[in-house]
Design an enzyme around this catalytic site. Structure first.
Site, PDB file in Angstrom:
ATOM      1  N   HIS A 288     -52.056  28.882  10.087  1.00  9.79           N
ATOM      2  CA  HIS A 288     -50.812  28.127   9.939  1.00  9.79           C
ATOM      3  C   HIS A 288     -49.720  29.075   9.452  1.00  9.79           C
ATOM      4  O   HIS A 288     -50.018  30.219   9.079  1.00  9.79           O
ATOM      5  CB  HIS A 288     -50.991  26.980   8.936  1.00  9.79           C
ATOM      6  CG  HIS A 288     -51.243  27.475   7.545  1.00  9.79           C
ATOM      7  ND1 HIS A 288     -52.515  27.822   7.088  1.00  9.79           N
ATOM      8  CD2 HIS A 288     -50.397  27.744   6.514  1.00  9.79           C
ATOM      9  CE1 HIS A 288     -52.417  28.264   5.839  1.00  9.79           C
ATOM     10  NE2 HIS A 288     -51.146  28.235   5.470  1.00  9.79           N
TER      11      HIS A 288
ATOM     12  N   HIS B 271     -45.738  34.259   7.869  1.00  5.04           N
ATOM     13  CA  HIS B 271     -46.887  35.016   8.367  1.00  5.04           C
ATOM     14  C   HIS B 271     -48.071  34.067   8.559  1.00  5.04           C
ATOM     15  O   HIS B 271     -48.029  32.929   8.098  1.00  5.04           O
ATOM     16  CB  HIS B 271     -47.267  36.133   7.384  1.00  5.04           C
ATOM     17  CG  HIS B 271     -47.729  35.608   6.064  1.00  5.04           C
ATOM     18  ND1 HIS B 271     -46.849  35.199   5.077  1.00  5.04           N
ATOM     19  CD2 HIS B 271     -48.972  35.396   5.571  1.00  5.04           C
ATOM     20  CE1 HIS B 271     -47.539  34.772   4.036  1.00  5.04           C
ATOM     21  NE2 HIS B 271     -48.833  34.869   4.312  1.00  5.04           N
TER      22      HIS B 271
END
Length: 189
Positions: free
Chosen positions: A44, A130
Site C-alpha cells: 500500500h 513509498h
C-alpha cells in the site's frame, strides 16, 4: 500479549500490480537479503497513520474522510525504483519508490488535514510516498547501495497503475496478511 491494533489511511494498490511487484521481487530476493518480506496483500501507499484509535472514533473519522475525498479524481502513478530507510550498510526498511505526482500529494494533504481536524496526532515529517517491501537487513555482508540501481526490476519500464481507491486499514500484527480493510472510498473516474 496482544497489542492494540493500529489504523492508517492508504492508497490501495490494484491486485494485479501487487502480484507483479511480488513476482519481480522473487528475482532479486537473493541480492536483497532482508529478514522479513511484506506479504503481497499488504502492499500500500500510506496517506496518514492514525495509530491506536478508540473504536468510538472510527465512524466519525470514516465519515469525515469519505466526505473530504468524495470529489477527488482518480489518477495514474508509477512504481519507478527501489530504495532504503536507515543505515546504508544495514537498512531497516526496503521500499519501492513511486513517482511523486501532484494528485497524490493533494490527496494525502486532504486526508492528513481531515484527521488532524478530527483530533488525531499525526506524523510531522514531510510526506514521502513509498511501498514497503521488506524489513531488517539480514545479509552476512554490508548492504550495497549500488544494488538498488543495478537490480531494479522497475528501472527500464516503470510499473503504472490507476489510483482509484483509498482504504482505512487495521493492523492485525499476528496475522498474515497483517492489514484488514475497514472502510474504502473510490475516487472519481
Amino acid at each position: 500479549m496482544e497489542r492494540a491494533p493500529h489504523y492508517f489511511w492508504a492508497v490501495r494498490i490494484p491486485d494485479n500490480i501487487k502480484q507483479t511487484i511480488h513476482d519481480e521481487l522473487t528475482h532479486v530476493k537473493p541480492i536483497f537479503q532482508f529478514k522479513r518480506w511484506v506479504d503481497l496483500h499488504d502492499y500500500h501507499i500510506t496517506l496518514a497513520f492514525l495509530g491506536s484509535v478508540n473504536p468510538q472514533q472510527l465512524p466519525s473519522i470514516i465519515q469525515l474522510v469519505g466526505d473530504a475525498v468524495s470529489k477527488q479524481q482518480a489518477f495514474r502513478m508509477e512504481i519507478e525504483g527501489l530504495n532504503v530507510f536507515g543505515s546504508q550498510k544495514s537498512p531497516r526498511i526496503f521500499w519501492a519508490s513511486v513517482n511523486e505526482v501532484k494528485p497524490l500529494f493533494q490527496l494525502q494533504a486532504i486526508v492528513h488535514d481531515t484527521c488532524l481536524e478530527a483530533g488525531f496526532s499525526l506524523e510531522t515529517r514531510p510526506y514521502h510516498p513509498h511501498i514497503t517491501l521488506a524489513r531488517k537487513w539480514g545479509g552476512s555482508e554490508e548492504f550495497k547501495i549500488d544494488d538498488l540501481v543495478a537490480h531494479n526490476p522497475f528501472g527500464e519500464q516503470a510499473l503504472s497503475f490507476q489510483v482509484n481507491e483509498i482504504v482505512l486499514y487495521k493492523s492485525n500484527l499476528e496475522n498474515t496478511p497483517k492489514y484488514e480493510a475497514i472502510a474504502a472510498f473510490y475516487l472519481v473516474d
